[in-house]
Scaffold this motif. Structure first.
Motif: not given
Lengths: 273, 326, 107
Positions: B156-158, B172-173, B193-196, B210-211
């Motif tokens: 998962a990334e942004s 989000l991809k 994203l962080t929570l996923i 880093s994210a």
């Protein structure tokens, strides 16, 4: 409750002169002695003092007057809270005086040691706050918000002023966070002990930086005062209250007996250099 | 910060005219005196006490409420209340979005899913991250627009792309193990994203580390003793030390109103481990040199604190070679 | 302790309580209004109407307090409430202060 009780004002070293003044409501004072300490008391025939706020204030002041006198006459004093009374025991049949004497004997060494530690000291209270309008007056955010006020209708101004106030408080609070460590360190250097407390009185429009009870060598109070003058000169928006000297009310630090839920103790351990 | 903390010297016999004088004016000090006398002083207890300051002042009476709340917390009533609220949300949600047993919603926010078959179209709904799944659901008319099991997510990334309106929007991809790709937008895409990632420890794209780190509190925080200097000697006081992501070191006692120690990265000069008596079972304490003096700290994980702070001084201007006292 | 019920003191007490609660509610409204304003949700016309309503409320409250001589007691109660709220918040976010874990660490 009609049985005879003893109302306790203070603990002083045994052999100290008994206070000559009167206690609450003019009651006659005497001491109950149990080497190495004695308690200043009056014989009480009723329950705890209760009543309208005005009466309570007067009683508390009369109570504090007795402690003051002990403090001036004896070498040292442990102030006792308002409305502490000793009752005769229903189980053992011991009188109030015997009960009190028993407690003084049991806690005697601890009390004596604390009395020695507190000899020649005073409690002073220092409250340093920042004027929330003055402190951040040159911050860009404040200047911007002030500029926005100009020429607006009264209703809008009312909301903008509220927002300005919020900005001022936030900036002042951040300033207080930055100043606290320095002030705390400089005051501590003049004190034997320091204890933060929550302020009861906040002058309108100020943010408290530090409110501390300071235990100070009675001979060195002016040095603490000089430090405060210095702080005032450095920081014109500081509003300083300097109260005392008082007997060391906040530094009694004794919780006689077991399992009470009284004032929290400092998280302290050994002192050393 | 000046290091000249001494009162101004006076050669004359005049006694410190500049020292602020304390006030004993009863008008000014009465409330303080009342507070002190009602709350401080020796508390006798044992069974020989009738009463300890049971005074009908409203301030004192109100405090009883606090004791009540304390009891509530102690007995876990707040938690129960919290659980009940959550259960209610869960129930009301399950009416339109069926959940598996033990499946709980972790986060929900407005979101869209990109349908990309014969026509590209963003379909709005709400994203639900549960303990099992990631779902984009539309309530009215009810339709699950897209969903996947968390353990099917490969990465998962942004990324950002210009939206129809011309602004850059974060998307989000989500790549699944079967190779299929889903694109989502969300109100707070970063948080989602962080929570996923937290929920599934999904290996992210390049900047995964880093994210995820961005979002999590201080770099280090823990119990610490701080040596405070008084007129006579010094005392170790218990509290908590914190090293923020920005590199600021603070220490605060739970009994104080603000942090007593506050060292900005620029003020930090050097750190050393040295032998010094302290309240812990270890022999060493941490000596922190700053531009305005030095402080001593003691506590668990001292080596880790030392390492972190030492790295900070290295990346700063000063290089410290004298730290190896072990 | 016997409760003193005389009509004057009862009126005084209840009025103080009501006025203080209205002040607390007004503060909540103000905070909300400022937040909306910051969020850009309000037109200048709406801001002005809201602000003027608050101004009128300010005046009405000052008048009521002055008429009944409760300015001082409202201030005291308001402060007392603030203190209680602060204590509760402090207790929730800073449980160590009460649990005294700073002390348990050593021995």
């Amino acid at each position: 409750m009609s049985s005879e009780t003893l109302y306790v004002y203070a603990i002083i070293p045994a052999g100290s002169p008994a206070p000559t003044g009167a206690g609450i409501n003019g009651s006659q004072l005497h001491t109950v002695e149990a080497e190495p300490v004695s308690a200043v008391v009056h014989t009480h025939h009723a329950g705890p003092y209760e009543g309208p706020d005005e009466d309570v204030k007067r009683w508390v002041l009369e109570h504090s007057d007795v402690i003051e006198e002990c403090w001036n006459q004896a070498s040292s004093v442990l102030p006792v809270s308002f409305n502490v009374m000793v009752q005769a025991s229903e189980t053992s049949g011991a009188t109030a005086a015997e009960q009190l004497r028993g407690w003084l004997q049991d806690s005697g060494q601890e009390l004596k040691q604390r009395l020695q530690e507190l000899a020649g000291t005073s409690e002073l209270r220092v409250e340093i706050a920042l004027d929330a309008a003055q402190f951040p007056q040159n911050e860009p955010e404040v200047l911007e918000a002030t500029r926005e006020l100009a020429g607006k209708p009264a209703g809008v101004r009312r909301l903008l002023e509220k927002r300005l106030e919020k900005v001022q408080r936030r900036l002042t609070d951040a300033g207080a966070d930055r100043l606290y460590p320095d002030y705390r360190m400089r005051l501590a250097a003049q004190c034997q002990q320091i204890q933060d407390y929550a302020t009861t009185q906040r002058p309108e429009g100020t943010v408290s930086v530090l409110s501390a009870a300071c235990l100070v060598d009675s001979e060195r109070i002016s040095e603490l005062g000089a430090e405060l003058t210095q702080i005032q000169q450095e920081q014109p928006s500081a509003r300083i209250r300097f109260l005392g000297p008082w007997p060391p009310y906040s530094f009694v630090d004794i919780d006689a007996g077991a399992g009470s839920a009284s004032t929290p103790q400092e998280g302290k351990s050994s002192a050393e250099t | 910060m000046s290091e000249n903390h001494l009162p101004p010297a006076h050669g004359s016999a005049v006694e410190q005219p500049s020292a602020l004088q304390p006030t004993r004016d009863p008008g000014a000090t009465l409330p303080d005196l009342l507070e002190v006398l009602l709350n401080k002083g020796v508390h006798l207890n044992l069974d020989l006490i009738i009463s300890v300051a049971d005074v009908p002042l409203i301030g004192v009476n109100l405090r009883a409420t606090i004791a009540g709340i304390e009891t509530m917390i102690e007995y876990g009533m707040m938690r129960q209340w919290d659980d009940q609220t959550r259960a209610w949300v869960q129930r009301s949600l399950s009416r339109h979005l069926p959940m598996a047993d033990g499946e709980e919603v972790v986060a929900a926010m407005a979101a869209s899913h990109l349908r990309d078959d014969f026509q590209r179209i963003w379909r709005p709904g709400r994203a639900y991250l549960t303990t099992h799944r990631l779902i984009v659901h539309r309530r009215d008319p009810a339709e699950t627009l897209w969903q996947t099991r968390l353990d099917s997510i490969a990465s998962a990334e942004s990324y950002t792309e210009p939206s129809v309106g011309g602004e850059d929007r974060m998307r989000l991809k989500i790549v699944l193990h079967d190779g299929s790709v889903a694109r989502l937008s969300a109100l707070d895409a970063d948080r989602l994203l962080t929570l996923i990632r937290q929920q599934r420890q999904v290996p992210g794209g390049a900047q995964a580390e880093s994210a995820a780190a961005e979002d999590q509190g201080p770099r280090m925080r823990g119990t610490m003793w701080y040596l405070e200097t008084f007129a006579q000697g010094a005392t170790w006081r218990g509290g908590k030390a914190t090293l923020t992501r920005e590199g600021m070191l603070t220490w605060k006692s739970p009994l104080d109103n603000r942090a007593s120690l506050r060292i900005e990265p620029a003020q930090l000069k050097a750190v050393h481990l040295e032998k010094h008596s302290n309240p812990t079972s270890q022999a060493q304490v941490l000596r922190v040199e700053t531009t305005s003096g030095e402080v001593r700290l003691a506590g668990p994980d001292l080596h880790k604190w030392h390492q972190l702070l030492h790295d900070d001084t290295e990346s700063g201007q000063e290089v410290d070679h004298g730290a190896g006292s072990q | 302790m016997a409760l003193e019920v005389n009509e004057e003191s009862l009126k005084h007490g209840v009025l103080t309580l009501v006025v203080t609660l209205v002040e607390v509610i007004q503060e909540a409204l103000e905070t909300q209004a400022v937040r909306r304003m910051e969020g850009g949700d309000l037109t200048e016309e709406e801001q002005n109407r809201l602000g003027e309503a608050l101004l009128e409320l300010d005046e009405a409250m000052d008048q009521i307090k002055a008429d009944h001589g409760i300015t001082e007691s409202v201030m005291d109660l308001h402060r007392g409430l603030d203190d209680v709220v602060n204590e509760v918040v402090d207790k929730l976010i800073n449980p160590q202060r009460w649990a005294q874990d700073a002390q348990g660490e050593v021995r």
